[in-house]
Design a protein around this motif. Structure first.
Motif, mmCIF file in Angstrom:
data_model
loop_
_atom_site.group_PDB
_atom_site.id
_atom_site.type_symbol
_atom_site.label_atom_id
_atom_site.label_comp_id
_atom_site.label_asym_id
_atom_site.label_seq_id
_atom_site.Cartn_x
_atom_site.Cartn_y
_atom_site.Cartn_z
ATOM 1 N N GLU A 19 -5.277 6.946 -4.213
ATOM 2 C CA GLU A 19 -3.938 6.399 -4.001
ATOM 3 C C GLU A 19 -2.992 7.590 -3.985
ATOM 4 O O GLU A 19 -2.597 8.087 -5.045
ATOM 5 N N PRO A 20 -2.648 8.097 -2.790
ATOM 6 C CA PRO A 20 -1.768 9.273 -2.739
ATOM 7 C C PRO A 20 -0.461 8.999 -3.483
ATOM 8 O O PRO A 20 0.012 7.856 -3.515
ATOM 9 N N PRO A 21 0.104 10.028 -4.103
ATOM 10 C CA PRO A 21 1.374 9.817 -4.803
ATOM 11 C C PRO A 21 2.463 9.380 -3.830
ATOM 12 O O PRO A 21 2.439 9.746 -2.650
ATOM 13 N N SER A 22 3.391 8.599 -4.349
ATOM 14 C CA SER A 22 4.519 8.119 -3.550
ATOM 15 C C SER A 22 5.696 7.910 -4.488
ATOM 16 O O SER A 22 5.543 7.888 -5.708
ATOM 17 N N ALA A 23 6.880 7.739 -3.903
ATOM 18 C CA ALA A 23 8.076 7.512 -4.715
ATOM 19 C C ALA A 23 7.844 6.279 -5.580
ATOM 20 O O ALA A 23 7.184 5.343 -5.139
#
Length: 187
Positions: free
Chosen positions: A156-160
């Motif tokens: 789960e790539p980092p995101s805001a």
């Protein structure tokens, strides 16, 4: 550079976390930890047999890493941690400890009694083909290349609102380090 904190260098196996993390720590004069060094023997054996780790395998390991980070930061030592931290929940555990394992991702703030570490996530990303090619050349690591697809499946790539920067592993390490240092200074 602000209060002591943690830079988490994350990504799938073979993305360059240990290399980038250790060089970054040297550049900053910070302590470096490679999360792989803290896997319990059961996890190493499981991966060595080609069996992907699950949340039950990872959560105690991540809680232990949180405790190590918290001890360092509490004593005034900033830290660079190389860790796959593939899911947002895993990164939350590294920031908040065991309480984050049961906290939903959309719950704001920190749980009572669980101090939150200041964390900058450096996400090293690249294509499956590029990273599998790197893994094929790597020798002596307990993580077999056959498990790479399971890591991409879990990712789960980092995101805001996470505090992160994303870097392509196509970039050279000599380009990455100054870019990360500049981002730390801006945070």
């Amino acid at each position: 550079m602000g209060p002591p904190g943690v830079v988490l260098v994350m990504g799938v196996s073979g993305s360059g976390k240990s290399t980038v993390g250790s060089l970054l720590a040297t550049e900053l004069g910070w302590k470096f930890y490679d999360a792989d060094d803290y896997h319990p023997e059961e996890n190493r054996k499981k991966m060595g047999k080609g069996i992907p780790l699950n949340d039950q395998d990872r959560i105690p390991w991540l809680c232990n890493l949180h405790d190590i980070l918290l001890r360092n930061v509490s004593s005034g030592q900033s830290v660079v941690l190389a860790c796959s931290a593939l899911k947002q929940m895993y990164r939350n555990i590294l920031m908040r400890g065991e309480g984050a394992a049961t906290q939903k991702n959309d719950e704001p703030g920190e749980k009572e009694g669980f101090p939150k570490l200041k964390l900058l996530v450096v996400y090293l990303n690249g294509s499956f083909e590029l990273i599998s090619g790197r893994l094929a050349k790597r020798k002596g690591h307990f993580m077999p290349p056959e498990l790479l697809q399971s890591q991409f499946d879990t990712l789960e790539p980092p995101s805001a609102p996470e505090n992160f920067v994303a870097l392509s592993v196509d970039r050279s390490v000599s380009e990455m380090i100054p870019f990360i240092v500049d981002n730390i200074k801006m945070k």
